[in-house]
Design an enzyme around this catalytic site. Sequence first.
Site, PDB file in Angstrom:
ATOM      1  N   GLY A   1      56.045  35.527  35.249  1.00  0.00           N
ATOM      2  CA  GLY A   1      57.286  35.296  35.983  1.00  0.00           C
ATOM      3  C   GLY A   1      57.301  33.997  36.755  1.00  0.00           C
ATOM      4  O   GLY A   1      58.136  33.798  37.640  1.00  0.00           O
TER       5      GLY A   1
ATOM      6  N   SER B   1      45.093  32.208  38.431  1.00  0.00           N
ATOM      7  CA  SER B   1      46.085  32.832  39.317  1.00  0.00           C
ATOM      8  C   SER B   1      46.475  31.883  40.432  1.00  0.00           C
ATOM      9  O   SER B   1      46.643  32.286  41.576  1.00  0.00           O
ATOM     10  CB  SER B   1      45.536  34.123  39.945  1.00  0.00           C
ATOM     11  OG  SER B   1      45.019  34.977  38.975  1.00  0.00           O
TER      12      SER B   1
ATOM     13  N   THR C   1      51.314  29.990  41.414  1.00  0.00           N
ATOM     14  CA  THR C   1      52.297  30.358  42.444  1.00  0.00           C
ATOM     15  C   THR C   1      51.969  29.587  43.718  1.00  0.00           C
ATOM     16  O   THR C   1      52.851  29.041  44.386  1.00  0.00           O
ATOM     17  CB  THR C   1      52.261  31.870  42.727  1.00  0.00           C
ATOM     18  OG1 THR C   1      52.696  32.556  41.558  1.00  0.00           O
ATOM     19  CG2 THR C   1      53.156  32.238  43.897  1.00  0.00           C
TER      20      THR C   1
ATOM     21  N   VAL D   1      47.775  36.453  42.275  1.00  0.00           N
ATOM     22  CA  VAL D   1      47.526  37.880  42.057  1.00  0.00           C
ATOM     23  C   VAL D   1      47.314  38.243  40.593  1.00  0.00           C
ATOM     24  O   VAL D   1      46.850  39.325  40.281  1.00  0.00           O
ATOM     25  CB  VAL D   1      48.697  38.709  42.645  1.00  0.00           C
ATOM     26  CG1 VAL D   1      49.996  38.402  41.880  1.00  0.00           C
ATOM     27  CG2 VAL D   1      48.444  40.184  42.547  1.00  0.00           C
ATOM     28  N   GLY D   2      47.609  37.335  39.674  1.00  0.00           N
ATOM     29  CA  GLY D   2      47.644  37.705  38.252  1.00  0.00           C
ATOM     30  C   GLY D   2      46.389  38.339  37.671  1.00  0.00           C
ATOM     31  O   GLY D   2      46.462  39.283  36.889  1.00  0.00           O
ATOM     32  N   GLU D   3      45.230  37.795  38.040  1.00  0.00           N
ATOM     33  CA  GLU D   3      44.001  38.309  37.405  1.00  0.00           C
ATOM     34  C   GLU D   3      43.428  39.508  38.123  1.00  0.00           C
ATOM     35  O   GLU D   3      42.784  40.372  37.536  1.00  0.00           O
ATOM     36  CB  GLU D   3      42.934  37.221  37.419  1.00  0.00           C
ATOM     37  CG  GLU D   3      43.274  35.980  36.615  1.00  0.00           C
ATOM     38  CD  GLU D   3      42.300  34.880  36.949  1.00  0.00           C
ATOM     39  OE1 GLU D   3      41.308  34.747  36.217  1.00  0.00           O
ATOM     40  OE2 GLU D   3      42.529  34.177  37.955  1.00  0.00           O
TER      41      GLU D   3
END
Lengths: 155, 784, 287
Positions: free
Chosen positions: B489, B528, B531, B737-739
């Site tokens: 996203g 990650s 962002t 936060v992705g991983e």
Amino acid sequence: MKKIILKINGELRSVYVEPEEILLDVLREKLGVKSPKCGCDRGDCGACAVLLNGRSVRSCLVLAIETDGQEIVTVEGISKDGLNKVQNTMLDKNAFQCGFCAPGMIISTTELIEKNPHPNLEEIKEALSGNLCRCTGYLPILESVQEATKEEHHE
Amino acid sequence: MNDLKYVGKPSVRIDGKEKISGATRYTDDLEFGPNLHFAAIVESTEAHAKILSIDTTEAENFPGVVSVFTGKDFPFKFGLYMKDRYIFAMDTVHYVGQQIAAIVARDIKTAQKAAKLVKVEYKPLPAIFDQMEALKEDAIIIHPDLGEYPHVPWFFPQANTNIAHWRKTRRGSITKGFEDADYILEDTYTVPRYAHCPLETHVAVGLCDLSGRLTIWASSQSPHTQRNLFAESLAPLGFTHKDVRVIAPPIGGGFGGKAGVSMEILAAAIATKVRGNPVKIIWSREQEFYNTSQRLGVIAKLKIGVKNDGTFTAIDHKLYWDTGASAEYGANVVNAVGLSAIGPYRFHNISIDSVCLYTNLPPCGAYRGFGYSEFMFGLESHINRIADHLKIDAVEIRKINAIKENDTLAYGVPMNPNGLIECIDKVTKEIEWGKEVKSENPNIKIGKGFSLIWKAPAMPPNASSAAFLKFSEDGSINILVSGMDMGQGYLTVMAQIAAEILAVPITKIRTENPDTDRNPYEWQTVASHVTWSCGNAVRKAAIDAREQIFDVVSRTLYLPKDMLFLEDEKVKCKTKPSFELPLKDFVINGIQAEDSTFKGGPIMGHGIFMPEYTSADSDPETSQGGHPNVHYTVGAAAITLEVDKDSGEMHIRKAVEAIDVGKAINPSLVKGQITGGLLQGLATVLYEDMRFDDKGKMLNPNFTDYKIPTAKDVPDEIVPIIVEVPQPDGPFGARGVGEHTMIPAAPMIANAVNDALGIRIKSMPITKEKVALENLKKKEKINV
Amino acid sequence: MAILNDFKYYKPQEINETLQLLSEFKENAKILAGGTDLIVHLKEDLVKTENVIDIKGITQLNKIDISKDNIFLGSGVTFTEIIESPELKDKLPILWEASKKVASIGIRNRATVVGNICSAVPSLDSAPALLVYDAEIVVQSKNGKRNISIHNWFTGPKQTILKPEELVLGINIPITIHAGVYEKLGRYRGEDLAQAGIGIFVDEIKNYRFAYCAVGPVPKRMKKLEDFLQGKEISDKLLEEAAELIPNEISPISDIRSSKEYRIHMMKVMFKRGLQESVVILKGGRS
């Protein structure tokens, strides 16, 4: 080469194919229908799913020549006049991430709802269990289908 | 902070409609016209061998074949952190599947038929398939030239061995720490290799036009890094960065596998020789399994000392990694873990040895979690066992030792602000930790498992992001960045950040996919970190644009600059409430002054972000003295697990995961990462089971036998919890936060199975078969 | 992956036309029904052929005939068609359950039961049900028709007794009053090839029939187990005793999908649970 005529998303189209050409490849390369994807090439992942005469099939396991005179529906056809209710619910819930599995999921969902307008969670899981998704963990997709298909209670 | 209008909202993703209507054009969907060529790759059937000869005559003469290439056409090395691989194998092959030759033709069938006609003669060499074998004194040396490979200064390859890198971290004294301990537990945990399994396989199209301009379209997380590596490796052919352009269309999943460079370099190299015609290489699902980077395997020897009150006194963590035939990316995984393998805990006496070993298996690289899932499996299992022995609650022992802000990290730097305790408390409350659950079904036993989460981005100290931002006549905005939205996203989050600063709704903001010619630099979409990093760049670009807006309004309309603000796509003034000027009126055409001249012109912001406080320079023997990681994201998770005691089948009733994201710019997307990441993590521990035969060939390179979960395998309930302790240098306080969301899965399962059945499994995967057979063994022991 | 092998495609409308083609081409022709096996094999170069005969145009093969004593499933009948038939759910519950456990909907919409038995892979899901039902396969060639008992059908892994010039017309299954289940061992709840499978048939006069797949080179009935339980009332103790006979009835291997030990263990578990459930269903309940 044989000329076959099929109805794709409501339109009659003709194309020349050799017997060994695969439906998925003919749709994508010769007919410009890009939504079905090649994920595994052996029927394990569902990314290539299209509706053939109303039934979800793995287009990577169908010879194009088998579909002469038959009818195919893909997500382009389903979305032609705008997103339908399930698609809009999926959009609002951010059901998809990379989106690669989305066309196949929507094909499976379309077949399900045609037969069963108000499926329960188990039925939805069964219908979508042939579509692999690596990104979402499935829950937002399942929730979207549940919400879009729940019975309306009229006052 | 509480009157944010766009940031913090669960907005609908800006690329959602495209994806749901089937309109998204992934790389293989793009049309390249009737001159599109295809390349089929000839691959090694040996794991380790000298190539005695490659006979391509029959292939070259096959009707329709345009050209045939082998290693001698491109004798150039490449690699991200170390240059240890060739584009095609030169005189030695190092793994089954390694590319040896390419056949180019106008249609894929011809290329594939001709590829079968290439004859390769090998002289097999002893092959190594186990990292402990690679470590032995008498092991064959897989990379005899290791000592000459260029590499980043913070890697320590050991020449004349199979050790590609050895990260040593030392703090305090473990000798003293273990002396002070009341209890010491020592054991070994084994985690095998894993495959990313993005639904879209790798694909790349290269076109070198007749003017020498090389363009590559690739399914990629790292277009700028790819351009850099292409330009570097093809420099001997006369190419520089100016000649190379990488365009990255939307990708169908990455998970780290599309970071760095793997097969894309084949398209780039081949294109330079097939001038004027685009050449496509698309990987089959089999190739996706064995010839793209895999997740490293590890054998971890862990020793922890603890006092009776639960305080940790020392940790000695030795991790031996199997990085396969190339360490150019895998060695950084080993490095990252070498700095962090203490977990989110306070230890004063630390010894970590993270050793990267070559083997004759496929090269390994970045995979979501970057080594942390691998070591946390052992660490979080180990801590549970210690807690059991000391009769301290598994959550309590973690709270006692949980790392706090300003505690010292393994490499000597203070820990960043974090909500670890808050995450622990919220998870234990939601899962009803301590409350036993029984099943009505006599065959089912229920257990609960808990794990902490932590990870820092593993990046070079100068990884940076940049953004351009421009307006159009309707007041809409284009953001030009080079990060990749692989589903997380990112495009939407960048739009939300710009929307907040410029008061333009995200429905009027487009974030454009990368094109290294038009979009400014982004190191890679990994770690990650985009962002945080690119979010900062976009924020700065938006602020820059806002400055220009206020500047032209203030000098043309004589309003005090510090009283101006943006709201609802208009410029307004605190001291003149009746004033409102729509952005669309002037962001291209300028503002007309009293004398009818125009001031201003197109508003365009730019922003860059590069952390200026990180350094990879530290003592090679202790890792003290540098500042290698920007910050850690932490969290906690727990599951309630049903286990069928006879079949071993495991089913999750409830999973709870809390992550401290600093600020959830889009909570809906954060929850998407928690749900998706958790399931990917569960897949590695419950189902995925990569097997090789004794000659190094992967036995299950397909979804029939390498199982990733289906919709029927989901937990009954996943509760995502967002905790927000702001990251001081993050955009609106955000952190990555992705991983992280996949990291707790494996240890939670191991701990829950132990809780349910009293068996402890120390190797992954923990399949139902393993559980059933272990449980049988346990029953047999009791009956005897 | 393209199919690298070129072939001719035929779509006969009549059985006789098909038999003519088969007698001409013999081994050099492959029958195409659902294609979910054949197309994969052609893509992966495991099978080469010069002629593909698509039988989906032959109406006589696309039918389910239900009479008082017998059910005929034509060669063109897909697993989905079986699942969607309430009569088949009622009269052939074991086959119905097995059909539901084959792969996924996208495969079941095309794959046929006859195609499944012609593939003769040791793990095929339809075999245990057909074995406990004593099914008969009807085949025809230019030389005439013959019926082949399912018990003689499988001659080895991926091998059947069918001759190259023969066409399978369909399967005859006698109708009996019974209850039963098909238990399948997979690696998870999603689709999987069976690592072990057992079909369990019970009737009101305490005839028990059991058949396995995936734990031997060909699917077979388990006669010793049947003889042991014949006429007896099922109890927990009896189940434990009977389960111990299973290792002698089967010959599983260890492969990347599962180990021999686990397969034997799970056959016992599935047998006990499946038989208990079958008895409950027979008595009118459903667990």
